[in-house]
Design a protein around this motif. Structure first.
Motif, PDB file in Angstrom:
ATOM      1  N   LYS A  42       0.845  -1.188   0.000  1.00 37.24           N
ATOM      2  CA  LYS A  42       0.000   0.000   0.000  1.00 37.24           C
ATOM      3  C   LYS A  42       0.885   1.245   0.000  1.00 37.24           C
ATOM      4  CE  LYS A  42      -3.576   2.444   2.597  1.00 37.24           C
ATOM      5  NZ  LYS A  42      -4.401   2.469   3.841  1.00 37.24           N
ATOM      6  N   PRO A  43       0.752   2.111  -1.014  1.00 37.36           N
ATOM      7  CA  PRO A  43       1.577   3.329  -1.047  1.00 37.36           C
ATOM      8  C   PRO A  43       1.218   4.255   0.117  1.00 37.36           C
ATOM      9  CG  PRO A  43       0.557   2.892  -3.183  1.00 37.36           C
ATOM     10  CD  PRO A  43      -0.109   1.992  -2.196  1.00 37.36           C
ATOM     11  N   SER A  44       2.234   4.919   0.661  1.00 34.16           N
ATOM     12  CA  SER A  44       1.979   5.888   1.723  1.00 34.16           C
ATOM     13  C   SER A  44       1.532   7.203   1.102  1.00 34.16           C
ATOM     14  CB  SER A  44       3.243   6.116   2.553  1.00 34.16           C
ATOM     15  OG  SER A  44       4.155   6.946   1.859  1.00 34.16           O
ATOM     16  N   ASP A  45       1.022   8.091   1.934  1.00 37.48           N
ATOM     17  CA  ASP A  45       0.591   9.406   1.472  1.00 37.48           C
ATOM     18  C   ASP A  45       1.694  10.449   1.610  1.00 37.48           C
ATOM     19  OD1 ASP A  45      -1.969   8.454   0.905  1.00 37.48           O
ATOM     20  OD2 ASP A  45      -2.631   8.759   2.971  1.00 37.48           O
ATOM     21  N   ILE A  46       2.897  10.021   1.992  1.00 41.42           N
ATOM     22  CA  ILE A  46       3.997  10.953   2.213  1.00 41.42           C
ATOM     23  C   ILE A  46       4.582  11.378   0.870  1.00 41.42           C
ATOM     24  CG2 ILE A  46       6.274  11.264   3.272  1.00 41.42           C
ATOM     25  CD1 ILE A  46       5.471   9.083   5.284  1.00 41.42           C
ATOM     26  N   THR A  47       4.685  12.659   0.649  1.00 44.10           N
ATOM     27  CA  THR A  47       5.254  13.173  -0.589  1.00 44.10           C
ATOM     28  C   THR A  47       6.759  13.416  -0.427  1.00 44.10           C
ATOM     29  OG1 THR A  47       4.924  15.504  -0.021  1.00 44.10           O
ATOM     30  CG2 THR A  47       3.077  14.351  -1.059  1.00 44.10           C
TER      31      THR A  47
ATOM     32  N   GLN B 277       7.364  16.521   1.637  1.00 39.43           N
ATOM     33  CA  GLN B 277       7.184  16.291   3.073  1.00 39.43           C
ATOM     34  C   GLN B 277       8.398  15.598   3.680  1.00 39.43           C
ATOM     35  OE1 GLN B 277       3.489  14.088   2.793  1.00 39.43           O
ATOM     36  NE2 GLN B 277       2.299  15.834   3.546  1.00 39.43           N
TER      37      GLN B 277
END
Length: 364
Positions: A181-186, A189
């Protein structure tokens, strides 16, 4: 005694004439003995103790590794290594029909010892055993019958009692990358977090919650590690007297160790390896885990400073005595942790440019 000698040496080197003679002698010595391996070998004879501690630690670690093979422990690094090798074999593209024939019998034997340890209630980690069982089960399912070595190992594996525990949906066998599952961290960030993390040496005088240390360690342990062995431990000290005693040992804490709320000693364990070729893995793997740990602390509102640990015999001896370390247990670094004093100054520490740090397709 050590402090007195350091002060005397520092005072002497502060004298310009003495400093000039010292640096001149050092350059002559390095030009002579640093030009080739043969003179370097001659140089190492009178300085034997400088490197003897590492050699002793490596030998002691290998000795402990082999002594532990027939016993049960909380973690079986020899089993972890071989199970990881099986997973890599399963993941190859294309995957060979038969692989690991040279070490599959050994792996099943390691697994049998681990299962016997659980049956004897000798506290082996349940997830480690489940992972080994699941990967071995997968291996024997995908490798066809017909190879004598594999078939013998298959029969021996089938005869081992199934240990307690269930995976509860946690993947314990190789799985497709698309299932991650990909994280939402860019990227922005993450870069901001890296810039936010500064070495903090002055802290508020309030305790660090232990559950936050554990949360940060959950991130650190996800770092890459050779053959999934995790050859390190984080020794956490938050008792004020122990913090004072441990934090005052390194050179680099002079002037501020008295107000560190929590100090952590990152320790590498050389008993994870049977070969001296892996002697540096403790430093690489520990450093990777430490960096993840430091970033996690920042997200939890905690600040930190990595305390350098030079390989200096008197300090090595003092730390080993203070912590009761075995010869094969090496200190990697120390970490000061706490809530930052917001009014304290922080070093700017500009970093080197990418043009200095990075090269493409250049060898020399």
């Amino acid at each position: 005694m050590i402090t007195t000698l350091k002060r005397v040496a520092k005072n002497l080197l502060a004298v310009p004439a003495v400093r000039k003679v010292y640096e001149g002698g050092t350059r002559v010595t390095l030009n002579l003995f640093g030009s080739h391996r043969l003179p370097a070998t001659a140089y190492s004879v009178p300085g034997l103790l400088t490197f003897n501690r590492e050699q002793y630690a490596v030998l002691s670690g290998r000795r402990a590794y082999y002594r532990a093979l027939s016993t049960s422990r909380p973690t079986h690094v020899e089993l972890r290594r071989n199970i990881h090798r099986l997973e890599k074999g399963m993941s190859m593209q294309p995957r060979r029909p038969v692989f690991a024939r040279d070490y599959i019998a050994e792996t099943v034997d390691y697994y049998r010892v681990a299962v016997a340890g659980q049956a004897g209630d000798r506290s082996i980690e349940g997830d480690e055993l489940l992972w080994a069982r699941e990967v071995l089960t997968e291996y024997f399912e995908i490798v066809p019958d017909g190879d004598p070595a594999v078939d013998r190992a298959r029969s021996r594996f089938a005869a081992i009692p199934v240990p307690d525990g269930e995976t509860n949906g946690v993947p314990m066998r190789p799985y497709p990358q698309r299932d991650i599952k990909p994280s939402d961290i860019t990227y922005d960030q993450l870069l901001a977090l890296a810039k936010q993390r500064r070495s903090i040496r002055w802290f508020e005088q309030r305790p660090v919650p232990r559950d936050l240390i554990d949360k940060a360690l959950l991130v650190g342990r996800e770092s890459p590690t050779a053959c999934n062995r995790l050859p390190y431990e984080f020794l956490v000290f938050d008792d004020p007297e122990m913090v004072r005693k441990v934090a005052s040992i390194p050179f680099g804490t002079a002037g501020y160790h008295h107000q560190i709320p929590t100090v952590i000693v990152v320790k590498g364990n050389l008993d994870n390896y049977f070969s001296p070729r892996d002697r540096h893995a403790i430093y690489i793997d520990s450093a990777l885990a430490t960096m993840g740990f430091l970033y996690a602390l920042e997200t939890l509102g905690l600040s930190s400073s990595v305390i350098n640990w030079p390989d200096f015999e008197p300090l090595e001896m003092k730390m080993a005595k203070t912590l009761g370390l075995a010869p094969h247990e090496r200190v990697i670094c120390l970490i000061a942790v706490g809530y930052a004093d917001r009014d304290a100054l922080v070093a700017s520490s500009p970093k080197k440019s990418l043009d200095v740090l990075r090269r493409f397709n250049v060898a020399r």
